[in-house]
Motif scaffolding. Sequence first.
Motif, mmCIF file in Angstrom:
data_model
loop_
_atom_site.group_PDB
_atom_site.id
_atom_site.type_symbol
_atom_site.label_atom_id
_atom_site.label_comp_id
_atom_site.label_asym_id
_atom_site.label_seq_id
_atom_site.Cartn_x
_atom_site.Cartn_y
_atom_site.Cartn_z
ATOM 1 N N VAL A 14 -3.927 -6.734 11.015
ATOM 2 C CA VAL A 14 -3.468 -5.347 10.925
ATOM 3 C C VAL A 14 -4.266 -4.478 11.887
ATOM 4 N N GLU A 15 -3.577 -3.620 12.613
ATOM 5 C CA GLU A 15 -4.225 -2.670 13.518
ATOM 6 C C GLU A 15 -3.848 -1.252 13.104
ATOM 7 N N GLY A 16 -4.717 -0.313 13.447
ATOM 8 C CA GLY A 16 -4.414 1.074 13.128
ATOM 9 C C GLY A 16 -5.663 1.924 13.156
ATOM 10 N N PRO A 17 -5.518 3.234 13.007
ATOM 11 C CA PRO A 17 -6.665 4.141 12.984
ATOM 12 C C PRO A 17 -7.656 3.737 11.890
ATOM 13 N N ILE A 296 8.023 -18.679 -4.564
ATOM 14 C CA ILE A 296 6.714 -18.294 -4.024
ATOM 15 C C ILE A 296 6.007 -17.431 -5.054
ATOM 16 N N ALA A 297 4.744 -17.758 -5.332
ATOM 17 C CA ALA A 297 3.892 -16.940 -6.194
ATOM 18 C C ALA A 297 2.849 -16.255 -5.317
ATOM 19 N N LEU A 298 2.589 -14.976 -5.587
ATOM 20 C CA LEU A 298 1.715 -14.198 -4.706
ATOM 21 C C LEU A 298 0.936 -13.155 -5.490
ATOM 22 N N ASN A 299 -0.368 -13.172 -5.305
ATOM 23 C CA ASN A 299 -1.258 -12.090 -5.739
ATOM 24 C C ASN A 299 -1.842 -11.514 -4.459
ATOM 25 N N PRO A 300 -1.188 -10.512 -3.868
ATOM 26 C CA PRO A 300 -1.540 -10.108 -2.503
ATOM 27 C C PRO A 300 -2.872 -9.375 -2.432
ATOM 28 N N PRO A 301 -3.662 -9.657 -1.392
ATOM 29 C CA PRO A 301 -4.868 -8.863 -1.150
ATOM 30 C C PRO A 301 -4.476 -7.470 -0.677
ATOM 31 N N PHE A 302 -5.369 -6.516 -0.904
ATOM 32 C CA PHE A 302 -5.098 -5.166 -0.405
ATOM 33 C C PHE A 302 -6.277 -4.617 0.389
ATOM 34 N N HIS A 303 -7.164 -5.524 0.823
ATOM 35 C CA HIS A 303 -8.280 -5.129 1.679
ATOM 36 C C HIS A 303 -8.133 -5.781 3.055
ATOM 37 N N VAL A 304 -8.551 -5.059 4.091
ATOM 38 C CA VAL A 304 -8.762 -5.620 5.422
ATOM 39 C C VAL A 304 -10.255 -5.522 5.660
ATOM 40 N N GLY A 305 -10.965 -6.640 5.503
ATOM 41 C CA GLY A 305 -12.419 -6.572 5.513
ATOM 42 C C GLY A 305 -12.888 -5.751 4.328
ATOM 43 N N ALA A 307 -12.159 -2.483 4.074
ATOM 44 C CA ALA A 307 -11.297 -1.302 3.979
ATOM 45 C C ALA A 307 -10.044 -1.596 3.168
ATOM 46 N N VAL A 308 -9.714 -0.682 2.256
ATOM 47 C CA VAL A 308 -8.439 -0.764 1.546
ATOM 48 C C VAL A 308 -7.339 -0.339 2.506
ATOM 49 N N HIS A 309 -6.294 -1.161 2.624
ATOM 50 C CA HIS A 309 -5.225 -0.851 3.569
ATOM 51 C C HIS A 309 -3.898 -1.298 2.982
ATOM 52 N N GLU A 310 -2.936 -0.403 2.931
ATOM 53 C CA GLU A 310 -1.651 -0.706 2.314
ATOM 54 C C GLU A 310 -0.730 -1.533 3.210
ATOM 55 N N GLY A 311 -1.171 -1.845 4.429
ATOM 56 C CA GLY A 311 -0.316 -2.603 5.336
ATOM 57 C C GLY A 311 -0.383 -4.108 5.153
ATOM 58 N N VAL A 312 -1.322 -4.594 4.325
ATOM 59 C CA VAL A 312 -1.501 -6.036 4.185
ATOM 60 C C VAL A 312 -0.360 -6.659 3.387
ATOM 61 N N ALA A 313 -0.120 -6.154 2.185
ATOM 62 C CA ALA A 313 0.878 -6.766 1.297
ATOM 63 C C ALA A 313 2.285 -6.760 1.885
ATOM 64 N N PRO A 314 2.776 -5.659 2.483
ATOM 65 C CA PRO A 314 4.134 -5.694 3.043
ATOM 66 C C PRO A 314 4.336 -6.780 4.097
ATOM 67 N N ARG A 315 3.320 -7.086 4.871
ATOM 68 C CA ARG A 315 3.449 -8.178 5.844
ATOM 69 C C ARG A 315 3.662 -9.515 5.130
ATOM 70 N N LEU A 316 2.953 -9.709 4.010
ATOM 71 C CA LEU A 316 3.140 -10.924 3.220
ATOM 72 C C LEU A 316 4.527 -10.956 2.585
ATOM 73 N N PHE A 317 4.987 -9.804 2.076
ATOM 74 C CA PHE A 317 6.329 -9.744 1.481
ATOM 75 C C PHE A 317 7.389 -10.138 2.508
ATOM 76 N N ALA A 318 7.254 -9.604 3.719
ATOM 77 C CA ALA A 318 8.258 -9.855 4.755
ATOM 78 C C ALA A 318 8.278 -11.324 5.164
ATOM 79 N N ASP A 319 7.098 -11.941 5.279
ATOM 80 C CA ASP A 319 7.086 -13.345 5.680
ATOM 81 C C ASP A 319 7.546 -14.243 4.543
ATOM 82 N N ALA A 320 7.256 -13.850 3.303
ATOM 83 C CA ALA A 320 7.788 -14.592 2.164
ATOM 84 C C ALA A 320 9.314 -14.543 2.165
#
Length: 368
Positions: A14-17, A296-305, A307-320
């Motif tokens: 994930v990239e961003g400000p 598919i079973a998923l307990n998605p992470p919500f941290h990037v390192g 930092a809490v970031h809401e962009g992590v889980a949607p990427r997993l949802f889309a690839d699932a």
Amino acid sequence: MDYSPDALRRRPDVEGPGLPASDAADRLILDESATARADAAAEIVVIGDGYGALTLGAAADGGRGIRVHQDALTGEQALAANADEFALGGTFASMPLTADLVRGAKVVLLRLPRSLDALRDIAGVIAASASPEVVVFAGGRVKHMTPAMNDVLREHFERVDVTHARQKSRVLIARGPHDGRDPEPRCEQHDGLIVCAYGGVFAGTSIDIGTRFLLAHLPAPDGAAGAVIDLACGTGVVAATLALRHPALRVYACDQSAAAVASARATAEANGVAERVEVSRDDMLRSRADGSAAFIALNPPFHVGSAVHEGVAPRLFADAARALRPGGELWTVWNSALQYRSALERLVGPTRQVARNAKFTVTVSTRR
């Protein structure tokens, strides 16, 4: 193109400000280690590099044959892409956290992990196989460092010095390795399930409450209809539980973390289901074909390192969604405050709530 740490990218992560690819701690580690690295005979190892700042900084200073271990597969991919950008490909080799990584090393550049168990695993393998003259430059952001890190390093090194802080970063310098050991998983039993974990894996040898809530509601998957997958598997609790509950079932478990993959394999082995649980290191489900999964079973992470970031889980949802066959199901547990249902509806398909308690929500989304 001349190397510049400010031009590093995080992709495919994930990239961003607010999500830089390098920081002041990387620069301080490189500055503190400059004299040691200038020795032509120094064999350099880098551990915990985020996206290549330490590895490519050392390579830009003339280092070659650098051995690198990054827990995250996306970190390896970003390092490779950044190396190509600066024509520094071929200056390093990515390796697992084993004796071969550090064998004979004279200089180790280490980005301190948050987990003390992870630091203990790293320090142990360095002390076991690096050169007796090895010097470890272990740095991080001051807000993420604790005095206990010094104590862990002293378990395996005779001397640990602390640098002055600079730009809210600090480096611990360790010398005199002793009492080395190769990493081994720690295991603990929970209601008949043995959970094994190497240092740094989420929840360690416990079962986090979100996963417990998901397990209480998972149905019997139809393995004949397509692959059954534990996505972002961590220690492999879901995969091992499904395999134990359903003796004919085969489960595919994956995670981008090398420590998680090793932990999930150890968990499957400890529970006697290793022959029916395949564990792979993967960036989401990149290695799985479109439409190949039924469940598919998923307990998605919500941290990037850190930092809490809401962009992590949607990427997993889309690839699932990509990997699921039409009519296939994604079972997800998530912190109710994150309100993921609309994203699941949009990215996967019709989503219904299965269960909800004071903190977590379990949903099932059917691939449209």
